[in-house]
Design a protein around this motif. Structure first.
Motif, mmCIF file in Angstrom:
data_model
loop_
_atom_site.group_PDB
_atom_site.id
_atom_site.type_symbol
_atom_site.label_atom_id
_atom_site.label_comp_id
_atom_site.label_asym_id
_atom_site.label_seq_id
_atom_site.Cartn_x
_atom_site.Cartn_y
_atom_site.Cartn_z
ATOM 1 N N ILE A 126 0.839 -1.208 0.000
ATOM 2 C CA ILE A 126 0.000 0.000 0.000
ATOM 3 C C ILE A 126 0.869 1.250 0.000
ATOM 4 C CG2 ILE A 126 -1.621 1.344 1.371
ATOM 5 C CD1 ILE A 126 -2.962 -0.913 -0.075
ATOM 6 N N GLU A 127 1.890 1.261 0.842
ATOM 7 C CA GLU A 127 2.748 2.438 0.940
ATOM 8 C C GLU A 127 3.447 2.732 -0.385
ATOM 9 O OE1 GLU A 127 6.561 4.052 3.605
ATOM 10 O OE2 GLU A 127 5.705 2.057 3.937
ATOM 11 N N LYS A 128 3.832 1.693 -1.090
ATOM 12 C CA LYS A 128 4.589 1.880 -2.322
ATOM 13 C C LYS A 128 3.694 2.143 -3.528
ATOM 14 C CE LYS A 128 7.912 -0.496 -5.334
ATOM 15 N NZ LYS A 128 8.689 -1.755 -5.533
ATOM 16 N N GLU A 129 2.565 1.424 -3.625
ATOM 17 C CA GLU A 129 1.777 1.444 -4.860
ATOM 18 C C GLU A 129 0.471 2.233 -4.783
ATOM 19 O OE1 GLU A 129 3.286 0.368 -7.307
ATOM 20 O OE2 GLU A 129 4.783 -0.995 -6.499
ATOM 21 N N TYR A 130 -0.037 2.514 -3.601
ATOM 22 C CA TYR A 130 -1.320 3.212 -3.511
ATOM 23 C C TYR A 130 -1.307 4.572 -4.210
ATOM 24 C CZ TYR A 130 -5.434 5.497 -1.518
ATOM 25 O OH TYR A 130 -6.616 6.176 -1.372
ATOM 26 N N PRO A 131 -0.228 5.373 -4.103
ATOM 27 C CA PRO A 131 -0.228 6.652 -4.846
ATOM 28 C C PRO A 131 -0.436 6.468 -6.345
ATOM 29 C CG PRO A 131 1.526 6.624 -3.211
ATOM 30 C CD PRO A 131 0.971 5.238 -3.244
ATOM 31 N N LYS A 132 0.029 5.372 -6.906
ATOM 32 C CA LYS A 132 -0.183 5.119 -8.339
ATOM 33 C C LYS A 132 -1.655 4.841 -8.616
ATOM 34 C CE LYS A 132 4.461 3.144 -8.693
ATOM 35 N NZ LYS A 132 5.268 1.943 -9.050
ATOM 36 N N CYS A 133 -2.330 4.176 -7.690
ATOM 37 C CA CYS A 133 -3.762 3.927 -7.847
ATOM 38 C C CYS A 133 -4.544 5.238 -7.775
ATOM 39 C CB CYS A 133 -4.255 2.961 -6.765
ATOM 40 S SG CYS A 133 -3.479 1.323 -6.812
#
Length: 365
Positions: A126-133
Protein backbone atom coordinates in the motif's frame (compact mmCIF):
# COMPACT_ATOMS: atom_id res chain seq x y z
CA UNK A 1 98.34 -54.43 38.05
CA UNK A 2 94.83 -53.83 39.38
CA UNK A 3 91.49 -52.27 38.34
CA UNK A 4 90.58 -48.87 39.62
CA UNK A 5 87.51 -46.64 39.40
CA UNK A 6 87.97 -43.03 38.27
CA UNK A 7 86.14 -40.61 40.54
CA UNK A 8 86.10 -38.00 37.80
CA UNK A 9 84.69 -39.71 34.70
CA UNK A 10 83.41 -42.92 36.35
CA UNK A 11 85.50 -45.09 34.05
CA UNK A 12 87.29 -48.29 35.00
CA UNK A 13 90.93 -48.40 34.20
CA UNK A 14 93.86 -50.68 34.92
CA UNK A 15 97.01 -49.37 36.62
CA UNK A 16 99.91 -50.40 38.83
CA UNK A 17 98.86 -51.32 42.38
CA UNK A 18 100.51 -50.07 45.50
CA UNK A 19 100.91 -46.80 47.37
CA UNK A 20 102.87 -43.87 46.10
CA UNK A 21 102.14 -44.60 42.51
CA UNK A 22 101.05 -41.66 40.37
CA UNK A 23 98.01 -43.18 38.77
CA UNK A 24 96.19 -41.52 35.89
CA UNK A 25 92.86 -42.52 34.43
CA UNK A 26 93.33 -44.00 31.01
CA UNK A 27 90.07 -42.36 29.84
CA UNK A 28 90.25 -38.76 31.06
CA UNK A 29 93.99 -38.61 31.90
CA UNK A 30 93.29 -37.10 35.35
CA UNK A 31 93.93 -38.19 38.90
CA UNK A 32 91.11 -40.64 39.66
CA UNK A 33 90.99 -39.56 43.30
CA UNK A 34 88.88 -36.43 43.99
CA UNK A 35 90.06 -34.07 46.64
CA UNK A 36 87.97 -31.62 48.64
CA UNK A 37 88.85 -28.78 46.28
CA UNK A 38 88.79 -30.83 43.12
CA UNK A 39 86.69 -29.52 40.25
CA UNK A 40 83.82 -31.53 38.90
CA UNK A 41 84.44 -32.18 35.23
CA UNK A 42 82.37 -30.02 32.92
CA UNK A 43 79.99 -31.31 30.30
CA UNK A 44 82.54 -30.51 27.61
CA UNK A 45 85.15 -32.54 29.39
CA UNK A 46 82.80 -35.42 29.72
CA UNK A 47 81.83 -35.22 26.07
CA UNK A 48 85.51 -35.21 25.12
CA UNK A 49 86.21 -38.30 27.24
CA UNK A 50 87.57 -41.19 25.42
CA UNK A 51 85.42 -43.79 27.14
CA UNK A 52 82.55 -44.60 24.73
CA UNK A 53 80.41 -45.92 27.58
CA UNK A 54 80.46 -42.49 29.21
CA UNK A 55 78.95 -40.85 26.11
CA UNK A 56 76.22 -43.44 25.99
CA UNK A 57 75.38 -42.94 29.64
CA UNK A 58 75.29 -39.15 29.30
CA UNK A 59 73.13 -39.36 26.18
CA UNK A 60 70.69 -41.64 27.95
CA UNK A 61 70.46 -39.18 30.84
CA UNK A 62 69.80 -36.15 28.61
CA UNK A 63 67.51 -37.80 26.06
CA UNK A 64 64.54 -38.58 28.32
CA UNK A 65 64.30 -34.92 29.33
CA UNK A 66 64.05 -33.74 25.72
CA UNK A 67 61.76 -36.61 24.82
CA UNK A 68 59.40 -35.87 27.68
CA UNK A 69 59.11 -32.24 26.66
CA UNK A 70 58.32 -33.16 23.03
CA UNK A 71 55.73 -35.75 24.03
CA UNK A 72 54.02 -33.30 26.35
CA UNK A 73 53.88 -30.68 23.57
CA UNK A 74 52.51 -33.15 21.00
CA UNK A 75 49.92 -34.45 23.42
CA UNK A 76 48.66 -30.87 23.97
CA UNK A 77 48.32 -30.23 20.25
CA UNK A 78 46.41 -33.49 19.65
CA UNK A 79 44.08 -32.80 22.56
CA UNK A 80 43.05 -29.37 21.21
CA UNK A 81 42.56 -30.81 17.72
CA UNK A 82 40.39 -33.65 19.01
CA UNK A 83 38.35 -31.23 21.12
CA UNK A 84 37.72 -29.00 18.10
CA UNK A 85 36.64 -31.97 15.96
CA UNK A 86 34.21 -33.19 18.62
CA UNK A 87 32.74 -29.68 18.95
CA UNK A 88 32.30 -29.36 15.16
CA UNK A 89 30.55 -32.72 14.92
CA UNK A 90 28.26 -31.83 17.81
CA UNK A 91 27.28 -28.50 16.24
CA UNK A 92 26.58 -30.20 12.89
CA UNK A 93 24.35 -32.80 14.54
CA UNK A 94 22.42 -30.11 16.41
CA UNK A 95 21.92 -28.08 13.22
CA UNK A 96 20.62 -31.12 11.34
CA UNK A 97 18.21 -32.02 14.14
CA UNK A 98 16.96 -28.44 14.33
CA UNK A 99 16.34 -28.32 10.59
CA UNK A 100 14.35 -31.54 10.63
CA UNK A 101 12.37 -30.44 13.67
CA UNK A 102 11.46 -26.94 12.47
CA UNK A 103 10.57 -28.00 8.94
CA UNK A 104 8.07 -30.57 10.24
CA UNK A 105 6.49 -28.29 12.81
CA UNK A 106 3.16 -27.01 11.43
CA UNK A 107 3.10 -24.15 13.93
CA UNK A 108 6.41 -22.84 12.66
CA UNK A 109 5.28 -23.18 9.03
CA UNK A 110 2.14 -21.28 9.89
CA UNK A 111 4.10 -18.50 11.57
CA UNK A 112 6.42 -18.23 8.57
CA UNK A 113 3.49 -18.01 6.19
CA UNK A 114 1.82 -15.41 8.38
CA UNK A 115 4.98 -13.34 8.35
CA UNK A 116 5.26 -13.50 4.56
CA UNK A 117 1.60 -12.84 3.90
CA UNK A 118 0.77 -10.79 6.97
CA UNK A 119 -0.17 -7.16 7.43
CA UNK A 120 3.43 -5.95 7.14
CA UNK A 121 3.68 -7.24 3.58
CA UNK A 122 0.35 -5.64 2.65
CA UNK A 123 1.28 -2.38 4.33
CA UNK A 124 4.48 -2.21 2.29
CA UNK A 125 2.50 -2.74 -0.93
CA UNK A 126 0.00 0.00 0.00
CA UNK A 127 2.75 2.44 0.94
CA UNK A 128 4.59 1.88 -2.32
CA UNK A 129 1.78 1.44 -4.86
CA UNK A 130 -1.32 3.21 -3.51
CA UNK A 131 -0.23 6.65 -4.85
CA UNK A 132 -0.18 5.12 -8.34
CA UNK A 133 -3.76 3.93 -7.85
CA UNK A 134 -4.75 7.44 -6.78
CA UNK A 135 -3.27 8.87 -9.99
CA UNK A 136 -5.06 6.26 -12.09
CA UNK A 137 -8.38 6.99 -10.35
CA UNK A 138 -7.94 10.75 -10.79
CA UNK A 139 -7.12 10.31 -14.46
CA UNK A 140 -10.13 8.06 -15.00
CA UNK A 141 -12.55 10.44 -13.25
CA UNK A 142 -11.17 13.50 -15.07
CA UNK A 143 -11.39 11.83 -18.51
CA UNK A 144 -14.47 12.89 -20.43
CA UNK A 145 -14.95 10.23 -23.09
CA UNK A 146 -14.76 6.41 -22.99
CA UNK A 147 -11.72 6.63 -25.25
CA UNK A 148 -9.93 8.81 -22.71
CA UNK A 149 -11.06 6.67 -19.78
CA UNK A 150 -9.90 3.54 -21.55
CA UNK A 151 -6.21 4.29 -20.96
CA UNK A 152 -6.66 3.86 -17.19
CA UNK A 153 -8.45 0.48 -17.15
CA UNK A 154 -7.43 -3.17 -17.34
CA UNK A 155 -7.26 -4.85 -20.77
CA UNK A 156 -8.08 -1.57 -22.56
CA UNK A 157 -8.38 -3.15 -26.01
CA UNK A 158 -11.06 -5.63 -24.91
CA UNK A 159 -12.74 -3.11 -22.61
CA UNK A 160 -13.13 -0.31 -25.17
CA UNK A 161 -16.11 -1.82 -26.96
CA UNK A 162 -17.94 -2.83 -23.78
CA UNK A 163 -17.26 0.54 -22.19
CA UNK A 164 -18.77 2.52 -25.06
CA UNK A 165 -21.88 0.34 -25.16
CA UNK A 166 -22.28 0.36 -21.37
CA UNK A 167 -22.29 4.14 -21.01
CA UNK A 168 -24.87 4.44 -23.76
CA UNK A 169 -27.27 2.13 -21.90
CA UNK A 170 -26.33 3.27 -18.39
CA UNK A 171 -26.08 7.04 -18.17
CA UNK A 172 -24.09 7.75 -15.02
CA UNK A 173 -23.66 11.10 -13.37
CA UNK A 174 -20.16 12.47 -13.79
CA UNK A 175 -17.91 13.01 -10.78
CA UNK A 176 -15.98 16.19 -10.14
CA UNK A 177 -12.34 15.16 -9.55
CA UNK A 178 -12.10 17.80 -6.82
CA UNK A 179 -15.07 16.35 -4.93
CA UNK A 180 -13.77 12.79 -4.49
CA UNK A 181 -11.37 11.60 -1.84
CA UNK A 182 -10.04 8.23 -0.72
CA UNK A 183 -11.18 7.04 2.70
CA UNK A 184 -9.98 3.42 2.92
CA UNK A 185 -7.80 0.87 1.19
CA UNK A 186 -6.64 -2.72 1.55
CA UNK A 187 -5.11 -5.68 -0.25
CA UNK A 188 -6.88 -8.63 -1.88
CA UNK A 189 -4.71 -11.71 -2.41
CA UNK A 190 -5.77 -14.21 -5.04
CA UNK A 191 -4.96 -17.93 -4.91
CA UNK A 192 -1.99 -17.54 -7.25
CA UNK A 193 -0.54 -14.88 -4.89
CA UNK A 194 -1.48 -12.05 -7.26
CA UNK A 195 -2.35 -9.05 -5.09
CA UNK A 196 -4.91 -6.39 -5.89
CA UNK A 197 -5.43 -3.07 -4.13
CA UNK A 198 -9.01 -2.30 -3.11
CA UNK A 199 -10.02 1.28 -2.40
CA UNK A 200 -13.02 3.20 -1.14
CA UNK A 201 -13.88 6.78 -2.08
CA UNK A 202 -16.49 9.29 -1.02
CA UNK A 203 -17.97 12.05 -3.17
CA UNK A 204 -19.16 15.37 -1.80
CA UNK A 205 -22.70 14.57 -2.99
CA UNK A 206 -22.89 11.62 -0.55
CA UNK A 207 -21.99 8.77 -2.87
CA UNK A 208 -19.58 6.00 -1.84
CA UNK A 209 -17.60 4.22 -4.53
CA UNK A 210 -15.46 1.09 -4.34
CA UNK A 211 -12.69 0.50 -6.87
CA UNK A 212 -10.13 -2.30 -7.30
CA UNK A 213 -6.78 -1.89 -9.04
CA UNK A 214 -4.56 -4.58 -10.55
CA UNK A 215 -1.06 -4.35 -11.93
CA UNK A 216 -0.79 -4.78 -15.69
CA UNK A 217 2.36 -4.16 -17.74
CA UNK A 218 4.00 -2.34 -14.86
CA UNK A 219 1.03 0.01 -14.26
CA UNK A 220 -1.81 -0.07 -11.75
CA UNK A 221 -5.08 -0.02 -13.67
CA UNK A 222 -8.73 0.14 -12.65
CA UNK A 223 -10.83 -3.03 -12.77
CA UNK A 224 -13.52 -1.21 -14.70
CA UNK A 225 -16.06 -4.06 -14.79
CA UNK A 226 -15.97 -4.34 -10.99
CA UNK A 227 -16.13 -0.55 -10.65
CA UNK A 228 -19.34 -0.07 -12.67
CA UNK A 229 -20.84 -3.51 -11.79
CA UNK A 230 -20.75 -4.31 -15.48
CA UNK A 231 -23.60 -6.29 -17.07
CA UNK A 232 -24.43 -7.04 -20.68
CA UNK A 233 -27.46 -4.79 -20.25
CA UNK A 234 -29.27 -3.08 -17.37
CA UNK A 235 -30.92 -5.67 -15.14
CA UNK A 236 -34.26 -3.86 -15.09
CA UNK A 237 -34.39 -3.74 -18.90
CA UNK A 238 -33.46 -7.41 -19.15
CA UNK A 239 -36.26 -8.39 -16.78
CA UNK A 240 -38.79 -6.27 -18.67
CA UNK A 241 -37.56 -7.20 -22.14
CA UNK A 242 -39.26 -9.45 -24.64
CA UNK A 243 -37.95 -12.26 -26.77
CA UNK A 244 -35.15 -14.69 -26.07
CA UNK A 245 -31.91 -13.35 -24.61
CA UNK A 246 -28.89 -14.38 -22.60
CA UNK A 247 -26.60 -12.21 -20.56
CA UNK A 248 -24.01 -12.00 -17.80
CA UNK A 249 -24.74 -9.76 -14.85
CA UNK A 250 -23.16 -8.52 -11.60
CA UNK A 251 -25.93 -8.60 -9.03
CA UNK A 252 -26.76 -8.97 -5.35
CA UNK A 253 -28.29 -12.28 -4.25
CA UNK A 254 -30.58 -12.75 -1.25
CA UNK A 255 -31.72 -16.10 0.11
CA UNK A 256 -35.49 -16.34 0.60
CA UNK A 257 -35.39 -18.45 3.74
CA UNK A 258 -32.19 -17.17 5.26
CA UNK A 259 -31.38 -19.07 8.45
CA UNK A 260 -34.17 -21.57 7.83
CA UNK A 261 -32.66 -23.53 4.98
CA UNK A 262 -32.81 -27.30 5.31
CA UNK A 263 -30.03 -29.64 4.26
CA UNK A 264 -32.10 -30.99 1.37
CA UNK A 265 -34.07 -29.44 -1.43
CA UNK A 266 -33.41 -26.36 -3.51
CA UNK A 267 -31.78 -23.12 -2.52
CA UNK A 268 -34.17 -20.28 -3.38
CA UNK A 269 -32.73 -16.86 -4.13
CA UNK A 270 -33.71 -13.53 -5.61
CA UNK A 271 -31.35 -11.34 -7.63
CA UNK A 272 -31.18 -7.56 -7.16
CA UNK A 273 -29.43 -4.90 -9.20
CA UNK A 274 -26.77 -2.89 -7.32
CA UNK A 275 -27.08 0.90 -7.19
CA UNK A 276 -23.90 2.71 -8.23
CA UNK A 277 -22.65 5.08 -5.55
CA UNK A 278 -25.06 3.70 -2.94
CA UNK A 279 -23.75 0.26 -1.95
CA UNK A 280 -26.28 -0.17 0.86
CA UNK A 281 -29.23 -0.06 -1.53
CA UNK A 282 -30.65 -2.70 -3.87
CA UNK A 283 -32.40 -1.99 -7.17
CA UNK A 284 -34.63 -3.99 -9.49
CA UNK A 285 -35.34 -7.52 -8.24
CA UNK A 286 -36.04 -10.70 -10.16
CA UNK A 287 -38.49 -13.46 -9.46
CA UNK A 288 -37.29 -16.41 -7.39
CA UNK A 289 -34.69 -18.83 -8.74
CA UNK A 290 -34.30 -22.41 -7.46
CA UNK A 291 -30.78 -23.82 -7.28
CA UNK A 292 -29.96 -27.40 -6.35
CA UNK A 293 -27.94 -27.32 -3.13
CA UNK A 294 -25.86 -30.32 -4.22
CA UNK A 295 -24.84 -28.76 -7.54
CA UNK A 296 -21.63 -26.81 -7.95
CA UNK A 297 -23.64 -23.57 -8.19
CA UNK A 298 -25.53 -24.44 -5.03
CA UNK A 299 -22.38 -25.24 -3.04
CA UNK A 300 -20.79 -22.02 -4.26
CA UNK A 301 -23.74 -19.93 -3.11
CA UNK A 302 -24.06 -21.70 0.25
CA UNK A 303 -20.38 -21.11 1.02
CA UNK A 304 -20.69 -17.43 0.12
CA UNK A 305 -23.82 -16.98 2.27
CA UNK A 306 -22.05 -18.70 5.16
CA UNK A 307 -19.03 -16.42 4.88
CA UNK A 308 -21.29 -13.36 4.69
CA UNK A 309 -23.16 -14.46 7.83
CA UNK A 310 -19.85 -14.81 9.67
CA UNK A 311 -18.89 -11.28 8.71
CA UNK A 312 -16.17 -12.35 6.27
CA UNK A 313 -15.55 -11.35 2.70
CA UNK A 314 -14.14 -12.98 -0.40
CA UNK A 315 -10.32 -13.16 -0.42
CA UNK A 316 -10.21 -11.86 3.14
CA UNK A 317 -10.93 -8.28 2.11
CA UNK A 318 -10.12 -5.86 4.93
CA UNK A 319 -12.70 -3.22 3.93
CA UNK A 320 -15.97 -3.30 5.79
CA UNK A 321 -18.76 -4.36 3.46
CA UNK A 322 -21.40 -1.76 2.62
CA UNK A 323 -23.66 -4.26 0.87
CA UNK A 324 -27.25 -4.68 2.14
CA UNK A 325 -27.63 -7.08 5.06
CA UNK A 326 -27.81 -10.74 4.11
CA UNK A 327 -26.89 -10.13 0.47
CA UNK A 328 -23.86 -11.47 -1.37
CA UNK A 329 -22.23 -10.34 -4.60
CA UNK A 330 -22.62 -12.69 -7.55
CA UNK A 331 -21.65 -12.79 -11.20
CA UNK A 332 -24.24 -14.91 -12.98
CA UNK A 333 -25.47 -15.86 -16.41
CA UNK A 334 -29.23 -15.69 -16.89
CA UNK A 335 -31.39 -16.63 -19.89
CA UNK A 336 -34.81 -15.29 -20.83
CA UNK A 337 -37.31 -17.10 -23.01
CA UNK A 338 -40.89 -16.58 -24.10
CA UNK A 339 -43.05 -19.42 -22.78
CA UNK A 340 -46.74 -20.29 -22.88
CA UNK A 341 -47.33 -18.22 -19.76
CA UNK A 342 -45.07 -15.33 -20.74
CA UNK A 343 -41.44 -14.58 -19.98
CA UNK A 344 -39.47 -17.34 -18.32
CA UNK A 345 -36.07 -16.85 -16.67
CA UNK A 346 -33.45 -19.44 -15.86
CA UNK A 347 -30.26 -19.12 -13.88
CA UNK A 348 -27.82 -20.66 -16.33
CA UNK A 349 -24.74 -20.61 -14.08
CA UNK A 350 -23.10 -18.89 -11.15
CA UNK A 351 -19.75 -17.70 -12.47
CA UNK A 352 -18.44 -16.29 -9.18
CA UNK A 353 -19.48 -14.86 -5.84
CA UNK A 354 -17.72 -11.54 -6.36
CA UNK A 355 -17.62 -8.74 -8.95
CA UNK A 356 -13.94 -8.90 -9.89
CA UNK A 357 -13.12 -9.44 -13.52
CA UNK A 358 -10.45 -12.02 -12.69
CA UNK A 359 -11.07 -15.74 -13.22
CA UNK A 360 -9.07 -16.94 -10.22
CA UNK A 361 -11.71 -17.25 -7.56
CA UNK A 362 -12.10 -18.37 -4.00
CA UNK A 363 -15.85 -18.45 -4.59
CA UNK A 364 -16.00 -18.90 -8.33
CA UNK A 365 -14.72 -20.99 -11.20
Amino acid sequence: MAWFHCGRCASLFRAQAGEGVDRRCSSCGEDPVLGTEAEVPSGAAVKEARDPMLRVKMAEVEKPKVFKREVRHQKGKYFVLKLFMVWALLMGALALCAKLFWSNDPKISQRTETKQNGPDRDAMLIEKEYPKCVRAMSGFIAAGTPEEKNQFVLTPVDTARRMSRFYQANPMNSIDPMSIRGVANGVITLKNDVRLIETRWTVSDGRTIDAVFAQEQGEWRLDWEEYVRYADEPWALFLAGSGDADGEFRLLAREREQGERSSVGDLRIRLHAPVFGHPGEAGAVSHEFAVDQLSSDGRLLIEAFKKRAEGGRIYGSSLETKDPDGMIRVRVKVSRKEGPSGREFRLTSVEACHWLSVDDSESGR
